[in-house]
Motif scaffolding. Structure first.
Motif, short mmCIF file in Angstrom:
data_model
loop_
_atom_site.label_atom_id
_atom_site.label_comp_id
_atom_site.label_asym_id
_atom_site.label_seq_id
_atom_site.Cartn_x
_atom_site.Cartn_y
_atom_site.Cartn_z
N SER A 15 5.84 7.42 -3.04
CA SER A 15 5.57 8.84 -2.90
C SER A 15 5.02 9.38 -4.22
O SER A 15 5.47 8.98 -5.30
CB SER A 15 6.85 9.60 -2.54
N ARG A 20 6.73 13.46 0.43
CA ARG A 20 5.97 12.72 1.44
C ARG A 20 5.91 11.25 1.03
O ARG A 20 5.41 10.92 -0.05
CB ARG A 20 4.56 13.31 1.59
N ARG A 22 5.21 6.99 1.94
CA ARG A 22 4.44 5.99 2.68
C ARG A 22 5.16 4.65 2.57
O ARG A 22 5.50 4.21 1.47
CB ARG A 22 3.03 5.87 2.11
#
Length: 356
Positions: A15, A20, A22
């Motif tokens: 992140s 957010r 991944r």
């Protein structure tokens, strides 16, 4: 880092803002048991090992994987054995991409005990870990914590004859099961150690967790700095503690220790071959008494360790009615951190002490 219970395996996530995330498309560690989907090997912890300059992962695995800890094609058909237990596994990486040195590092000796996980961190020049010990007897089925230490992050010693470091509460108490979460290392505020942990008030197996009043909460354990374990005198006569040889790097010596009654601690400095260094004999040392986090050893200016700097020495402590927790070399003065005095009755409680 996460474990996918459907695709089975340990995955890394990234992140840029901490919000957010991944996830990598492939797991960085997938065991044969992960591939076969019959073992629950989700409990793991990762640290950046500052002593090795590597990323290190500790996770639970099964002894059946001892020959090969990384899954291969066809392991989806790996047969479940009649008896399954959890032990501690290890792997390391310099870049979070290439992993290796997979191995099993700790196996319980008793059939009704399993290692469910371990939180580990660098503490000065050693490793300190909290080992999650699952007791599987039908009348118990709970988890408590044992203290483990290591000098290489692989070979661990279960401290103080495997006594419990953080005990579980009685059945249905809020911390009947204890897991110290994934707190990488303790938080120290004003010489007080704060250790947060996950606590459950229900049995590990069966449907006990489905009770309406079964809950998982957060717990907090505190203790003064460096009071993990101690060496404690036994019989009334003087006991002696001698260190391994080490090179003096800093001018002052402080010890974290407690005495009670007429007890005391005195130190002397020896050469590697056990000869007393002139000016540093026990008779010339100050007498340490009381309970404090930082007793200064050697009050006279001539007894500062700077006068034996860069020499290899041993320290010899003569102790009576005393408990020794830690010692540290320093370049600056330390606050004494005086603690409440101990009585002989209080000193009898030594659940995390080794008697000399």
């Amino acid at each position: 880092m996460s474990f996918d219970m459907v695709e089975r395996g340990a995955y890394l996530g990234y992140s840029a803002d901490g919000i957010r995330w991944r996830r990598e498309p492939k797991p960085f560690w997938r065991t044969p048991v992960d591939a076969a989907s019959w073992g629950d090997d989700t409990v793991k912890s990762m640290i950046y090992d500052k002593l090795k300059n590597k990323w290190v992962m500790y996770r639970r695995v099964t002894p059946q994987e001892s020959e090969r800890l990384v899954a291969m094609p066809g392991d989806e058909d790996w047969q479940q054995p009649d008896f399954v237990m959890r032990v501690m596994g290890y792997a390391e990486s310099e870049n979070l991409s290439d992993w290796g040195n997979y191995r099993i590092i700790m196996i319980p000796a008793a059939a009704d005990v399993e290692f469910y996980g371990m939180t580990c961190y660098n503490y000065e020049q050693v490793y300190v870990g909290y080992l999650w010990v699952f007791h599987g007897a039908l009348d118990t089925e709970n988890i408590d914590i044992q203290l483990v230490t290591s000098r290489d992050g692989v070979g661990f010693t279960r401290c103080c004859r495997r006594e419990t470091f953080l005990p579980a509460g009685p059945r249905q108490y809020f911390d009947y099961e204890i897991c110290p979460g994934y707190q990488a290392e303790p938080i120290i505020v004003n010489d007080e150690v704060f250790l947060y942990y996950e606590a459950c008030n229900y049995d590990h197996g069966g449907d006990d967790f489905r009770r309406t009043h079964s809950v998982t909460t957060a717990g907090l354990a505190t203790f003064p700095r460096d009071l993990f374990v101690s060496l404690q005198t036994g019989l009334p006569q003087v006991c002696r503690l001698v260190t391994r040889p080490f090179t003096v790097e800093y001018p002052d010596l402080f010890i974290n220790a407690a005495t009670w009654g007429e007890g005391s601690i005195r130190a002397e400095v020896l050469t590697r071959d056990w000869k007393v260094i002139e000016g540093f004999s026990q008779d010339e040392s100050n007498t340490v008494k009381g309970n404090a986090l930082a007793h200064r050893v050697g009050m006279e200016e001539s007894q500062r360790l700077c006068f034996v700097a860069r020499q290899e020495v041993r320290l010899k402590f003569s102790m009576a009615d005393a408990r020794f927790h830690a010692m540290v070399q320093e370049t600056d003065d330390r606050k004494s951190g005086i603690l409440p005095g101990l009585t002989s009755h209080e000193a009898e409680y030594s659940s995390a002490s080794v008697i000399l």
